[in-house]
Design an enzyme around this catalytic site. Structure first.
Site, short mmCIF file in Angstrom:
data_model
loop_
_atom_site.label_atom_id
_atom_site.label_comp_id
_atom_site.label_asym_id
_atom_site.label_seq_id
_atom_site.Cartn_x
_atom_site.Cartn_y
_atom_site.Cartn_z
N ASP A 27 0.83 -1.21 0.00
CA ASP A 27 0.00 0.00 0.00
C ASP A 27 0.86 1.26 0.00
O ASP A 27 2.00 1.25 0.50
CB ASP A 27 -0.92 -0.02 1.23
CG ASP A 27 -2.10 0.91 1.06
OD1 ASP A 27 -2.36 1.37 -0.07
OD2 ASP A 27 -2.78 1.18 2.07
N HIS A 44 2.48 3.24 -8.93
CA HIS A 44 2.19 1.83 -9.23
C HIS A 44 3.33 1.23 -10.05
O HIS A 44 3.75 0.10 -9.83
CB HIS A 44 0.88 1.70 -10.01
CG HIS A 44 -0.32 2.12 -9.23
ND1 HIS A 44 -0.53 1.74 -7.93
CD2 HIS A 44 -1.40 2.89 -9.56
CE1 HIS A 44 -1.67 2.26 -7.49
NE2 HIS A 44 -2.21 2.96 -8.46
N LEU A 138 11.34 -20.05 -4.08
CA LEU A 138 10.22 -19.24 -3.58
C LEU A 138 9.01 -19.32 -4.50
O LEU A 138 9.14 -19.25 -5.72
CB LEU A 138 10.67 -17.77 -3.49
CG LEU A 138 9.59 -16.77 -3.05
CD1 LEU A 138 9.50 -16.73 -1.53
CD2 LEU A 138 9.86 -15.37 -3.59
C1 IPE Z 1 -5.33 -2.72 -0.39
O1 IPE Z 1 -5.00 -1.40 -0.52
C2 IPE Z 1 -5.30 -3.41 -1.72
C3 IPE Z 1 -3.97 -3.60 -2.31
C4 IPE Z 1 -2.84 -3.28 -1.76
C5 IPE Z 1 -3.98 -4.23 -3.61
P1 IPE Z 1 -6.11 -0.28 -0.71
O2 IPE Z 1 -5.41 1.03 -0.82
O3 IPE Z 1 -7.02 -0.64 -1.83
O4 IPE Z 1 -6.95 -0.39 0.63
P2 IPE Z 1 -7.83 0.70 1.39
O5 IPE Z 1 -8.80 1.26 0.41
O6 IPE Z 1 -6.89 1.73 1.92
O7 IPE Z 1 -8.48 -0.08 2.51
C1 IPE Z 2 -1.46 0.24 -3.43
O1 IPE Z 2 -1.24 1.61 -3.46
C2 IPE Z 2 -1.70 -0.35 -4.79
C3 IPE Z 2 -3.09 -0.77 -5.05
C4 IPE Z 2 -4.07 -0.73 -4.20
C5 IPE Z 2 -3.39 -1.23 -6.38
P1 IPE Z 2 -2.45 2.63 -3.46
O2 IPE Z 2 -2.86 2.90 -4.87
O3 IPE Z 2 -3.55 2.16 -2.59
O4 IPE Z 2 -1.77 3.93 -2.88
P2 IPE Z 2 -2.40 4.90 -1.79
O5 IPE Z 2 -2.82 4.06 -0.64
O6 IPE Z 2 -3.57 5.57 -2.44
O7 IPE Z 2 -1.30 5.83 -1.44
MG MG Z 3 -4.02 2.40 -0.67
#
Ligand code: IPE
Ligand code: IPE
Ligand code: MG
Length: 248
Positions: A27, A44, A138
């Site tokens: 995240d 990303h 792995l």
């Molecule tokens: C969780 O992150 C999903 C992934 C890392 C793929 P999100 O950014 O989507 O989760 P929330 O919305 O903060 O709970």
């Molecule tokens: C995690 O990073 C990747 C996915 C959920 C696909 P985020 O896109 O959720 O990044 P933040 O949390 O908005 O910073």
């Molecule tokens: Mg996120």
């Protein structure tokens, strides 16, 4: 045997306490990019590089499986342009890094509904799984279009179907049998869940599997979560007293 960091952290990891299966909620890509004045998609893109870095290190440490949460069933709520961008990432990722996984005996797998992704995305994932299927190092498992509640519901439906068809009887339904219906059935039990970016929630990730996993929440955004951060996290894990409800 000890795995030692040569930086100022001086962390030493004991081989006998290396977890079998670690999982990452990757995240913070968007916030990482925003901090740099860049679009979320840049986060990303850069974040994917880290999957390769940490997989190679996890493999070196003898970790058996590493599951990475790449796209949740709820992430479809995001703008279509961001979803489209994320769905294009596997193609570039495996084009560059599949050779590293082949050279390092890493096996690629996935859990989730990849059939809901565009054909080109699906095909590249299936091809990487196929090409690495005989590797014994792995297991790098991508949770892609994955949601734990959905996974559990799918298992329930499959069990009901098998009971109705007489393939199994109701009496046979146990925790072990239930697990064998989950998408993660062939992975080792989950030992350790690491979430980056400071959020302390599970966001529908591996809810069944997390029953007795240790957890680590790091403030570092995913693209900055490097090998040193992994060592810090594993150092924390090695100090956990896993009692499983019993006494020690
Ligand atoms: C969780 O992150 C999903 C992934 C890392 C793929 P999100 O950014 O989507 O989760 P929330 O919305 O903060 O709970
Ligand atoms: C995690 O990073 C990747 C996915 C959920 C696909 P985020 O896109 O959720 O990044 P933040 O949390 O908005 O910073
Ligand atoms: Mg996120």
């Amino acid at each position: 045997m000890l795995f030692k960091r040569k930086d100022e952290s001086n962390i030493e990891l004991m081989e006998e306490l290396i977890p079998q299966h670690i999982a990452f909620i990757m995240d913070g890509n968007g916030r990482w990019a925003k901090k740099k004045g860049m679009p979320r998609t840049y986060g990303h893109h850069e974040g994917t590089k880290n999957i390769r870095t940490l997989a190679l290190e996890a493999n070196r440490l003898g970790i058996k499986a590493m599951t990475v949460y790449a796209f949740s069933t709820e992430n479809f709520k995001r703008p279509q342009s961001e979803v489209d961008f994320i769905f294009k990432l596997p193609k570039e990722f495996f084009k560059i890094y599949l050779k590293d996984f082949l050279e390092n005996n890493i096996q690629v797998r996935y859990i989730g509904h990849i059939e809901q992704a565009p054909k080109s995305t699906r095909d590249v994932i299936l091809d990487s799984v196929e090409q690495t299927k005989n590797n014994t190092g792995l297991i790098l498992c991508f949770a892609f279009i994955y949601g734990a509640q959905d996974e559990i519901l799918c298992a329930v439906k499959d069990i009901v179907k098998d009971v109705k068809e007489g393939a199994i009887s109701e009496d046979e339904i146990s925790e072990e049998l239930f697990e064998s219906y989950l998408m993660s059935a062939d992975l080792p039990p989950l030992d350790y869940m690491i979430r980056t970016s400071g959020e302390c929630r599970l966001s529908n990730f591996m809810l069944w599997q997390m029953a007795y996993a240790e957890m680590y929440f790091s403030d570092v955004y995913w693209p900055d979560f490097d090998v040193e951060e992994l060592y810090k996290a594993l150092d924390h894990y090695q100090k956990c007293d896993r009692r499983y409800g019993g006494l020690k």
